[in-house]
Design a protein around this motif. Sequence first.
Motif, mmCIF file in Angstrom:
data_model
loop_
_atom_site.group_PDB
_atom_site.id
_atom_site.type_symbol
_atom_site.label_atom_id
_atom_site.label_comp_id
_atom_site.label_asym_id
_atom_site.label_seq_id
_atom_site.Cartn_x
_atom_site.Cartn_y
_atom_site.Cartn_z
ATOM 1 N N ARG A 40 0.826 -1.206 0.000
ATOM 2 C CA ARG A 40 0.000 0.000 0.000
ATOM 3 C C ARG A 40 0.856 1.251 0.000
ATOM 4 O O ARG A 40 0.340 2.351 -0.208
ATOM 5 C CB ARG A 40 -0.931 0.009 1.214
ATOM 6 N N SER A 41 2.183 1.107 0.221
ATOM 7 C CA SER A 41 3.068 2.263 0.286
ATOM 8 C C SER A 41 4.427 1.922 -0.315
ATOM 9 O O SER A 41 5.255 1.277 0.324
ATOM 10 C CB SER A 41 3.248 2.722 1.738
ATOM 11 N N LEU A 42 4.656 2.372 -1.553
ATOM 12 C CA LEU A 42 5.949 2.141 -2.179
ATOM 13 C C LEU A 42 7.064 2.834 -1.410
ATOM 14 O O LEU A 42 8.179 2.313 -1.298
ATOM 15 C CB LEU A 42 5.928 2.646 -3.625
ATOM 16 N N GLU A 43 6.778 4.019 -0.884
ATOM 17 C CA GLU A 43 7.791 4.754 -0.130
ATOM 18 C C GLU A 43 8.266 3.945 1.072
ATOM 19 O O GLU A 43 9.466 3.845 1.342
ATOM 20 C CB GLU A 43 7.227 6.101 0.327
ATOM 21 N N ASP A 63 -3.937 -1.509 -4.319
ATOM 22 C CA ASP A 63 -5.041 -1.712 -3.387
ATOM 23 C C ASP A 63 -5.652 -3.062 -3.737
ATOM 24 O O ASP A 63 -6.292 -3.210 -4.786
ATOM 25 C CB ASP A 63 -6.068 -0.591 -3.540
ATOM 26 N N LEU A 64 -5.456 -4.053 -2.884
ATOM 27 C CA LEU A 64 -5.877 -5.411 -3.204
ATOM 28 C C LEU A 64 -7.387 -5.548 -3.347
ATOM 29 O O LEU A 64 -7.869 -6.512 -3.945
ATOM 30 C CB LEU A 64 -5.372 -6.383 -2.139
ATOM 31 N N VAL A 65 -8.147 -4.600 -2.809
ATOM 32 C CA VAL A 65 -9.604 -4.649 -2.924
ATOM 33 C C VAL A 65 -10.062 -4.208 -4.310
ATOM 34 O O VAL A 65 -11.181 -4.495 -4.728
ATOM 35 C CB VAL A 65 -10.249 -3.784 -1.825
ATOM 36 N N ASP A 66 -9.183 -3.529 -5.051
ATOM 37 C CA ASP A 66 -9.485 -3.047 -6.397
ATOM 38 C C ASP A 66 -9.152 -4.164 -7.386
ATOM 39 O O ASP A 66 -7.988 -4.398 -7.715
ATOM 40 C CB ASP A 66 -8.658 -1.795 -6.677
ATOM 41 N N GLU A 67 -10.166 -4.863 -7.867
ATOM 42 C CA GLU A 67 -9.950 -6.030 -8.727
ATOM 43 C C GLU A 67 -9.168 -5.670 -9.990
ATOM 44 O O GLU A 67 -8.276 -6.415 -10.413
ATOM 45 C CB GLU A 67 -11.288 -6.663 -9.100
ATOM 46 N N ALA A 68 -9.481 -4.523 -10.592
ATOM 47 C CA ALA A 68 -8.784 -4.114 -11.811
ATOM 48 C C ALA A 68 -7.311 -3.827 -11.522
ATOM 49 O O ALA A 68 -6.428 -4.158 -12.328
ATOM 50 C CB ALA A 68 -9.461 -2.887 -12.411
ATOM 51 N N ALA A 69 -7.035 -3.219 -10.376
ATOM 52 C CA ALA A 69 -5.649 -2.920 -10.015
ATOM 53 C C ALA A 69 -4.861 -4.199 -9.797
ATOM 54 O O ALA A 69 -3.688 -4.303 -10.196
ATOM 55 C CB ALA A 69 -5.617 -2.052 -8.761
ATOM 56 N N VAL A 70 -5.482 -5.188 -9.162
ATOM 57 C CA VAL A 70 -4.818 -6.468 -8.937
ATOM 58 C C VAL A 70 -4.542 -7.163 -10.267
ATOM 59 O O VAL A 70 -3.445 -7.684 -10.498
ATOM 60 C CB VAL A 70 -5.661 -7.374 -8.019
ATOM 61 N N ALA A 76 1.380 -6.968 -15.167
ATOM 62 C CA ALA A 76 2.694 -6.322 -15.147
ATOM 63 C C ALA A 76 3.781 -7.315 -14.754
ATOM 64 O O ALA A 76 4.905 -7.279 -15.284
ATOM 65 C CB ALA A 76 2.675 -5.142 -14.178
ATOM 66 N N ALA A 77 3.449 -8.217 -13.834
ATOM 67 C CA ALA A 77 4.399 -9.253 -13.424
ATOM 68 C C ALA A 77 4.761 -10.155 -14.594
ATOM 69 O O ALA A 77 5.945 -10.477 -14.816
ATOM 70 C CB ALA A 77 3.795 -10.077 -12.288
ATOM 71 N N ARG A 78 3.756 -10.536 -15.358
ATOM 72 C CA ARG A 78 4.010 -11.425 -16.509
ATOM 73 C C ARG A 78 4.815 -10.697 -17.588
ATOM 74 O O ARG A 78 5.689 -11.288 -18.227
ATOM 75 C CB ARG A 78 2.685 -11.921 -17.074
ATOM 76 N N GLU A 79 4.514 -9.434 -17.811
ATOM 77 C CA GLU A 79 5.245 -8.675 -18.822
ATOM 78 C C GLU A 79 6.713 -8.523 -18.449
ATOM 79 O O GLU A 79 7.591 -8.549 -19.313
ATOM 80 C CB GLU A 79 4.599 -7.301 -19.003
ATOM 81 N N ARG A 80 6.987 -8.368 -17.161
ATOM 82 C CA ARG A 80 8.373 -8.160 -16.710
ATOM 83 C C ARG A 80 9.137 -9.478 -16.614
ATOM 84 O O ARG A 80 10.292 -9.574 -17.061
ATOM 85 C CB ARG A 80 8.349 -7.455 -15.349
ATOM 86 N N PHE A 81 8.507 -10.512 -16.051
ATOM 87 C CA PHE A 81 9.243 -11.733 -15.727
ATOM 88 C C PHE A 81 8.732 -12.994 -16.418
ATOM 89 O O PHE A 81 9.364 -14.044 -16.310
ATOM 90 C CB PHE A 81 9.203 -11.975 -14.211
ATOM 91 N N GLY A 82 7.596 -12.923 -17.061
ATOM 92 C CA GLY A 82 7.005 -14.128 -17.634
ATOM 93 C C GLY A 82 6.073 -14.792 -16.626
ATOM 94 O O GLY A 82 5.391 -14.119 -15.859
ATOM 95 N N ALA A 83 6.054 -16.118 -16.624
ATOM 96 C CA ALA A 83 5.120 -16.861 -15.777
ATOM 97 C C ALA A 83 5.396 -16.629 -14.293
ATOM 98 O O ALA A 83 6.546 -16.532 -13.863
ATOM 99 C CB ALA A 83 5.207 -18.348 -16.088
ATOM 100 N N ILE A 84 4.321 -16.550 -13.517
ATOM 101 C CA ILE A 84 4.424 -16.481 -12.059
ATOM 102 C C ILE A 84 4.458 -17.902 -11.514
ATOM 103 O O ILE A 84 3.566 -18.705 -11.789
ATOM 104 C CB ILE A 84 3.231 -15.708 -11.459
ATOM 105 N N TRP A 119 -9.033 -13.137 -2.933
ATOM 106 C CA TRP A 119 -9.826 -13.669 -4.037
ATOM 107 C C TRP A 119 -9.483 -12.955 -5.348
ATOM 108 O O TRP A 119 -9.404 -13.570 -6.414
ATOM 109 C CB TRP A 119 -11.325 -13.510 -3.734
ATOM 110 N N ASN A 120 -9.245 -11.647 -5.281
ATOM 111 C CA ASN A 120 -8.861 -10.902 -6.472
ATOM 112 C C ASN A 120 -7.546 -11.410 -7.041
ATOM 113 O O ASN A 120 -7.388 -11.559 -8.259
ATOM 114 C CB ASN A 120 -8.749 -9.405 -6.152
ATOM 115 N N VAL A 121 -6.581 -11.676 -6.155
ATOM 116 C CA VAL A 121 -5.290 -12.202 -6.606
ATOM 117 C C VAL A 121 -5.471 -13.584 -7.231
ATOM 118 O O VAL A 121 -4.921 -13.874 -8.305
ATOM 119 C CB VAL A 121 -4.295 -12.271 -5.431
#
Length: 285
Positions: A40-43, A63-70, A76-84, A119-121
């Motif tokens: 919730r805080s990159l800083e 914000d894990l409650v934001d389904e679109a953000a999750v 973004a994870a897949r674009e950077r590293f491929g499969a999780i 659940w969103n994740v």
Amino acid sequence: MSYPATGPATWFVTGTSRGLGLELIAQLLRRGDNVVATTRSLERLETALGSADRSRLLPLEVDLVDEAAVAGAVEAARERFGAIDVVVNNAGYGFLGAVEEVTDAEARQMFDVQIFGVWNVLRSALPAMRARRSGHIINISSILGLTAFPGWGLYCAGKYALEGLTESLAAEVAGFAVNVTLVEPGYTRTDFLRGSSLGLPSSTVDGYDAIREMTKTHLAMPGTQLGDPVKAATAIIGVAVSGKAPMHQLLGSDSYGLAKARIESLTNDVEAGRELAFTTDVPHA
């Protein structure tokens, strides 16, 4: 095979700016694994990591409650590293107060983090794991997902829900070769019992003196807990690397002792209610 035999694994970890989550990603980065760290805080995360090597880190404020953000974070994870390879649902916080004292807003906020965020994740990460027939979901629960104490009703409710969700999930995805594990720590020397990670009721009710005393005791506990967060994070990594942990992986001798006591108590209850239970069947023809 859920964990790569060679090369770095890619981990998606929530709740990483403090406590167990922070220790986990620090160890993963030292191992040379790829880490997607949501917070919730990159800083706060950047400050906590200090001089750690960030070449394999993708920090994301989510914000894990934001389904679109999750969903965006998983993409973004897949674009950077491929499969999780491994998802660790770690985000959470404690709450100390009588059931009667918990407001509707406080209860909903707890379930937003402990259940709906998880659940969103899961909705975002599982399709690719199923298609690839590989992956490991590790949900960080608590010994309070197996037993309960006065004053912990809200937290237990969230963790009990997480346990049920996770056990169902494990059965559903077993045929897709996706591993699922519940990790159930006991008291661990993190800031979980400090104000930054522990909620208290907005107003209290007269008569719950024992809970007020218990709250005071817990607020004084940080630094004395039995569990070592460094060893706990190492154990979680071992769970993923080996792929051989049981469905319920306890961490800490205190967690083990409380689980055994709960099993005995539940067994006694089941047997004490056996006679009445059998009276409610429809009679055999």
